[in-house]
Design an enzyme around this catalytic site. Structure first.
Site, mmCIF file in Angstrom:
data_model
loop_
_atom_site.group_PDB
_atom_site.id
_atom_site.type_symbol
_atom_site.label_atom_id
_atom_site.label_comp_id
_atom_site.label_asym_id
_atom_site.label_seq_id
_atom_site.Cartn_x
_atom_site.Cartn_y
_atom_site.Cartn_z
ATOM 1 C CB ALA A 1 -0.802 0.037 1.281
ATOM 2 C CD GLU B 1 2.162 -5.308 5.592
ATOM 3 O OE1 GLU B 1 3.084 -6.260 5.903
ATOM 4 O OE2 GLU B 1 1.145 -5.631 5.023
ATOM 5 C CD GLU C 1 -2.129 -7.799 3.116
ATOM 6 O OE1 GLU C 1 -2.180 -7.867 4.355
ATOM 7 O OE2 GLU C 1 -2.100 -6.364 2.968
ATOM 8 N N GLY D 1 0.485 -5.061 0.929
ATOM 9 C CA GLY D 1 -0.671 -5.023 0.318
ATOM 10 C C GLY D 1 -0.694 -5.867 -1.116
#
Ligand code: DAK
Length: 258
Positions: A65, A132, A112, A109
């Site tokens: 992200a 993260e 993911e 992300g």
């Protein structure tokens, strides 16, 4: 529709969606995820599309992200806007098969997103990770849940707690990816798999996607019951008659999605 952060290309029943923010290693901004969800929904509606491939660049599928976008957000903002939930739900609701073609970094992300697809083919340069923890946060789009189901508790725990990246060979060994291919052949191999899927009855590929996904949601006895019911129901289709007739007549089946 014109997109700013992705490129969409439909050819021979396959829709290839390329994440395209090279300046940020395809970091997932809200705009990119909105556009991706929109393009996937368009593909779902487009009768020409029978399988979808999501890919990135040679260096990065997606490096996570967008950290710069998230940096100044506080709890109430993230909570109230329910950051990324809408897009993740929309992506997960797509019923046509989706292949992730991963080269380079698939982090946070990005990892993911790859795991939200139906299977992952990666290049020998791929690196998966949930780093993260280095940013003072946890994974938030499946990195503690889907990854654990793919690779087991020990590896998922290690990756989430230390931020260690997993290379392609290990990813194949532990079942995170279906296959590793040379980087130069990644898209060709992913499209070839997508074309194989496109030859089948769309009714059946969509049903099979739903059936395999149930394996992650239901207890075994319920999953087996669901599988049996769907299996029985496929005998009501013209494509079942065609597929079995074609076998007996030693010819290729011509499926009509009926
Ligand atoms: N966000 C923003 N920009 C990024 C980025 C990212 N995730 N990753 C890379 N970039 C940018 C860099 O800042 C750099 O931009 P400039 O400085 O040139 O302007 C450019 O991309 C090239 O990156 P590097 O110069 O760092 O390239 P290197 O080859 O040296 O290193 C790297 C590549 C992938 C090892 C490194 O860029 C890196 O460590 N990137 C960050 C990886 C990371 O920590 N990813 C996890 C992000 S957090 C949520 C659910 C989920 C999430 C959030 C919310 N909710 C449900 C609310 C997910 C969170 C994450 O994914």
């Amino acid at each position: 529709m014109a997109y700013e952060t992705i490129i969409v290309d439909v050819e021979d029943h396959v829709c290839v969606i390329t994440l395209n923010r090279p300046e940020a290693l395809n970091a997932l901004s809200k705009e990119l995820l909105d556009e991706l969800a929109e393009a996937l929904e368009e593909s779902q509606k487009n009768d020409k599309v029978r399988c979808i491939v999501i890919t990135g660049s040679e260096k990065a599928f997606a490096a996570g992200a967008d950290i710069k976008m998230m940096q100044d957000k506080n709890f109430s903002e993230v909570f109230l806007e329910d950051l990324f939930t809408n897009q993740a739900d929309r992506i997960s609701r797509i019923r046509k098969p989706i292949i992730a073609a991963v080269s380079g970094y698939a982090l946070g992300g990005g990892c993911e997103l790859a795991m939200m697809c139906d299977f992952i083919i990666c290049s020998d340069t791929a690196k998966f990770g949930q780093p993260e923890i280095n940013l003072g946060i946890s994974a938030g789009l499946g990195g503690t849940q889907r990854l654990t189901r793919f690779v087991g508790k020990s590896k998922a725990m290690e990756m989430n707690l230390t931020g260690r990246l997993m290379e392609a060979e290990e990813a194949e060994r532990c079942g995170l990816v279906s296959r590793v291919v040379p980087a130069k052949k990644l898209l060709e191999e992913a499209i070839s798999a997508a074309l194989k899927i496109s030859e089948k009855s769309l009714l059946t590929t969509m049903a099979v996607k739903e059936m395999v996904n149930r394996a992650y949601e239901l207890p075994l006895a319920e999953g087996l019951r669901f599988e049996r019911r769907v299996f029985h129901s496929l005998f009501s289709t013209e494509d079942q008659k065609e597929g079995m007739a074609a076998f007996s007549e030693k010819r290729d089946a011509q499926f009509r999605d009926r």
